[in-house]
Design a protein around this motif. Structure first.
Motif, PDB file in Angstrom:
ATOM      1  N   THR A   1     -33.584  -6.596 -10.424  1.00 39.83           N
ATOM      2  CA  THR A   1     -33.871  -5.444  -9.584  1.00 39.83           C
ATOM      3  C   THR A   1     -33.089  -4.219 -10.019  1.00 39.83           C
ATOM      4  OG1 THR A   1     -33.759  -4.587  -7.318  1.00 39.83           O
ATOM      5  CG2 THR A   1     -32.115  -6.246  -7.932  1.00 39.83           C
TER       6      THR A   1
ATOM      7  N   PRO B   1     -39.278  -7.483  -8.818  1.00 39.21           N
ATOM      8  CA  PRO B   1     -39.988  -6.683  -7.813  1.00 39.21           C
ATOM      9  C   PRO B   1     -39.979  -5.204  -8.187  1.00 39.21           C
ATOM     10  CG  PRO B   1     -38.373  -8.161  -6.797  1.00 39.21           C
ATOM     11  CD  PRO B   1     -38.092  -8.136  -8.267  1.00 39.21           C
TER      12      PRO B   1
ATOM     13  N   LEU C   1     -31.140  -3.675  -2.141  1.00 42.60           N
ATOM     14  CA  LEU C   1     -32.290  -4.283  -1.478  1.00 42.60           C
ATOM     15  C   LEU C   1     -32.219  -5.801  -1.475  1.00 42.60           C
ATOM     16  CD1 LEU C   1     -35.145  -2.008  -2.856  1.00 42.60           C
ATOM     17  CD2 LEU C   1     -34.354  -2.125  -0.496  1.00 42.60           C
ATOM     18  N   ALA C   2     -31.423  -6.370  -2.408  1.00 45.37           N
ATOM     19  CA  ALA C   2     -31.317  -7.828  -2.467  1.00 45.37           C
ATOM     20  C   ALA C   2     -30.734  -8.407  -1.190  1.00 45.37           C
ATOM     21  CB  ALA C   2     -30.477  -8.245  -3.667  1.00 45.37           C
TER      22      ALA C   2
ATOM     23  N   TYR D   1     -38.918  -7.055  -0.014  1.00 45.91           N
ATOM     24  CA  TYR D   1     -37.798  -7.962  -0.279  1.00 45.91           C
ATOM     25  C   TYR D   1     -37.592  -8.909   0.907  1.00 45.91           C
ATOM     26  CZ  TYR D   1     -36.089  -5.799  -4.597  1.00 45.91           C
ATOM     27  OH  TYR D   1     -35.951  -5.357  -5.897  1.00 45.91           O
TER      28      TYR D   1
ATOM     29  N   VAL E   1     -33.756 -12.917  -9.414  1.00 40.31           N
ATOM     30  CA  VAL E   1     -34.450 -11.674  -9.081  1.00 40.31           C
ATOM     31  C   VAL E   1     -33.813 -10.546  -9.888  1.00 40.31           C
ATOM     32  CG1 VAL E   1     -34.996 -10.034  -7.244  1.00 40.31           C
ATOM     33  CG2 VAL E   1     -35.008 -12.495  -6.770  1.00 40.31           C
TER      34      VAL E   1
ATOM     35  N   GLU F   1     -31.768  -7.875   1.630  1.00 45.73           N
ATOM     36  CA  GLU F   1     -32.900  -8.200   2.500  1.00 45.73           C
ATOM     37  C   GLU F   1     -33.413  -9.618   2.266  1.00 45.73           C
ATOM     38  OE1 GLU F   1     -33.663  -6.116   4.833  1.00 45.73           O
ATOM     39  OE2 GLU F   1     -32.243  -4.627   4.040  1.00 45.73           O
ATOM     40  N   LEU F   2     -33.035 -10.236   1.133  1.00 44.85           N
ATOM     41  CA  LEU F   2     -33.436 -11.626   0.897  1.00 44.85           C
ATOM     42  C   LEU F   2     -32.724 -12.575   1.838  1.00 44.85           C
ATOM     43  CD1 LEU F   2     -33.295 -11.667  -3.027  1.00 44.85           C
ATOM     44  CD2 LEU F   2     -35.340 -11.507  -1.617  1.00 44.85           C
TER      45      LEU F   2
END
Length: 721
Positions: A352, A316, A357-358, A332, A350, A360-361
């Protein structure tokens, strides 16, 4: 055929993977460095690496080494080298240079002095000189200066090997091809593809990840479409060998394309999708890969993948393409929502530059790898799309029964766990350690050891002394187990409990259950399988981590012997360090099979130079022949196994054991002797003829510092006579 010293530079973080790849291609004497991997082989091997390496940046063939403490010394030494053996007088050349910790501090100036020496030698001997062509020379020479020592090489690749020849246009900040290949290898794509699994990239950009994925799955040499290699203008080039390799690669491509699994990419940017189509066409994959314009909000498995779950791979944006963090949080979040809803049973990886921000998965990562995109440190996060790993899953599964509040003692235990985690986790992350001891009966009333193995927690309850009430001990164990999920932010399913009592003889290796569940963990650049349920120990002794790393540091070019080898972890480290041969000896077939799986997990195969031997080490030593440069000896404290003719006591029997092992050392060889008997005393008086260095303090890792008697370790050599 002549054997050459070779070096393959690689982006930071790819060195372990590159070493595995080179070994699979047939390289010898492999040794990782911070900048790449050194190895040796003949010219056919060098060509094969140029054609088949998915990870290397270049292939350098060493032609000379000398001291170069000043520009004048560099020039004079270079002037003596037989450049006419490599380049025609009317040819073209280019010079690249890297300078590290040297008195000559400017790489351009050093390159200029080398170029001057080359052309001056040609002018003096031939009357004319080659010209400079920085774009596509006949020969590109490489100069590496490190601590005033010069290494001169022929750059066989010519230009960086990440340039496969298929990318004509890209979008902003595309991944380099060798980094994309590394991401796919770390994600387990070759294994998934071999089973017919699909590959999907929902933010595919110009398609680099998917094209590299297709090249891997179809067994296509990444250099097959390159228009130029640096060795083509070199006087040492052997075209017949190169044509043979090309023919083989084309045949393998033909077979592989017929077995290519489903591969598809999506992106909301229509320009990026057009670029992906063009790049796939140039890679010879036109019509094989499927690209479409779609928003991440509409992410679903394509129709032709619904019954072929596989790997969803994604890189991303880091902020350049979509702008502000708030929009990235939303992106995300949408990716995680669609993964949880529509991709059950898939794997996802993923990559990144914003690891925070991961979260947010809303899925817990099973594994993580640190890689670099240029100078930017990034994380590659691996997920199993399974409800047990979703955030909030534990709460959702038990809605009618809220967790009981912790007792005062349990809360104190939880607080200690959190405090230890804050302190130890920083050290572990800094040193690339994913498996470590977090707690070891720090509070006597909670007599357990807590070890972290990546996302899993291994808890061992120490057998309470007779003076402790059994009911009270059981209650405190329950309190500790209740506190751990909240303290470590894990689910109960990630926690494994064993009761550890005093062991002797064969009981210390007895089987407890028959679940057969293995989990993959990492230790530096090594990967291991551990088992939390079937045996008393997991297959990896964490306190011996520094000793194993020492084995790796000492192993380059050595003949290595691993006695009482258990699951072969020291052998894996020796191979990672470039051991020329290994012999791994243990009495247990189960552990040797486990060792073989560990070797395979790291890309090593058994052959005449790397063997496993099922034998009683004591009996084997009595009649052993051979010569070894490095021996690792880690016997049990006591054993009365039914496979042995008698008993073994390390305190009683260590003198004879050490003498037999030392007898197998080659001249200058080293024996690393370790054991876990806390009251052990080495009989230095009887062994006075040996050179013995106590490494115990140096090999106790920080996570075991509270228990400095966890093991003993010595470096032993025969004294020079």
């Amino acid at each position: 055929m002549t054997q050459y010293e070779l070096f393959a530079p690689a982006p930071k973080g790819l060195e372990p993977l590159l070493a595995e790849e080179l070994r699979s291609l047939g390289a010898q004497n492999i040794a990782e460095t911070r900048a790449g991997v050194a190895f040796s082989g003949d010219l056919k091997l060098a060509y094969r690496v140029c054609l088949w390496s998915r990870l290397a940046s270049r292939v350098l063939l060493t032609v000379a080494r000398f001291a170069a403490a000043s520009p004048e010394q560099l020039y004079e030494e270079a002037l003596l080298q037989p450049w006419e053996e490599h380049l025609a007088a009317d040819g073209t050349l280019a010079v690249s240079c890297q300078v590290v910790r040297s008195q000559i501090s400017h790489s351009r100036y050093a390159a200029l002095k080398l170029k001057d020496a080359i052309v001056d030698r040609f002018r003096d001997r031939c009357g004319n000189r080659p010209s400079v062509d920085v774009e596509r020379p006949d020969v590109r020479f490489n100069l590496h200066l490190d601590k005033d020592q010069a290494t001169l090489s022929i750059d066989l690749s010519g230009e960086s090997l990440h340039r496969r020849g298929y990318r004509t246009e890209g979008v902003l900040a595309p991944l380099k091809e060798n980094l994309a290949a590394a991401i796919l290898l770390r994600a387990g794509w070759p294994q998934i593809a071999a089973k017919g699994g699909s590959l999907l990239d929902p933010v595919c950009g110009s398609g680099t990840l998917l094209i590299e994925g297709a090249l891997i799955a179809a067994d296509i040499a990444p250099g097959l479409n390159r228009p130029y290699f640096g060795f083509e203008g070199w006087k040492g080039h052997q075209p017949d060998i190169w044509r043979e390799l090309l023919l083989e690669a084309r045949e393998r491509r033909k077979v592989g394309l017929a077995q290519l699994p489903m591969i598809a990419g999506r992106d909301r940017d229509s320009k990026a999708v057009r670029a992906a189509h063009l790049n796939a066409d140039r890679a010879g994959l036109g019509g094989q890969l499927h690209f479409s314009t779609a928003d991440l909000a509409d992410l679903r498995p394509p129709d032709n993948m619904e019954d072929r779950p596989g790997l969803l791979i994604a890189n991303p944006p880091y902020g350049e393409r979509l702008g502000e963090r708030d929009e990235l949080v939303h992106l995300y979040g949408r990716l995680g929502e669609n993964l949880r809803r529509y991709f059950l049973g898939w794997k996802a990886s993923v990559f990144t530059g914003n690891p925070d921000l991961a979260k947010e998965l809303a899925i817990r990562a099973r594994r993580k790898h640190n890689l670099y995109n240029g100078a930017l440190q990034c994380q590659l996060l691996h997920f199993d799309i399974n409800e047990r790993w979703f955030f909030g899953a534990q709460k959702d599964q038990r809605p009618a029964k809220p967790a009981a509040p912790l007792s005062e003692g349990a809360q104190m235990f939880a607080n200690r766990i959190k405090k230890n985690l804050r302190q130890v986790a920083r050290w572990a992350k800094k040193n690339d350690i994913s498996c470590y001891r977090l707690y070891d009966a720090d509070m006597p009333e909670y007599a357990v050891a807590v070890d972290l193995y990546g996302p899993w927690v291994h808890v061992q309850e120490y057998q309470a002394p007779d003076t402790i009430d059994a009911t009270m001990a059981q209650r405190r164990l329950k309190e500790a187990m209740a506190a751990l999920p909240e303290a470590l932010d894990v689910t109960p399913e990630q926690i494994f409990l064993k009761v550890r009592s005093r062991q002797s003889g064969r009981s210390q290796y007895r089987k407890l259950q028959e679940e057969g569940q293995f989990h993959e963990v990492t230790e530096g650049n090594c990967r291991f399988l551990v088992n939390f349920t079937d045996y008393l120990d997991t297959g990896l002794f964490l306190d011996h981590r520094p000793t194993r790393l020492l084995v790796q540091q000492m192993a380059a070019g050595k003949r290595f012997l691993n006695l009482f080898a258990y699951t072969g972890s020291a052998t894996v480290h020796a191979l990672k360090g470039g051991a020329s041969s290994t012999l791994t000896v243990d009495m247990s077939r189960t552990y040797l099979e486990w060792a073989q799986r560990n070797l395979a997990l790291n890309g090593f195969q058994l052959d005449e130079n790397h063997r496993l031997l099922q034998a009683d080490c004591l009996a084997w030593l009595e009649q052993a022949e051979g010569s070894f440069d490095l021996i690792f000896l880690d016997p049990p404290s006591f054993s009365n196994s039914k496979s042995m003719t008698g008993t073994f006591d390390v305190q009683r029997d260590h003198v004879a054991l050490l003498r037999q092992a030392v007898a197998l050392l080659a001249e200058g060889g080293v024996l690393l002797f370790s054991n876990n008997l806390r009251r052990f005393k080495l009989d230095r008086e009887v062994l006075a003829d040996l050179e013995i260095e106590d490494l115990t303090a140096a090999t106790i890792p920080k996570d075991f510092a509270r228990n400095s008697r966890i093991h003993n370790c010595w470096r032993i050599k025969a004294r020079n006579t």
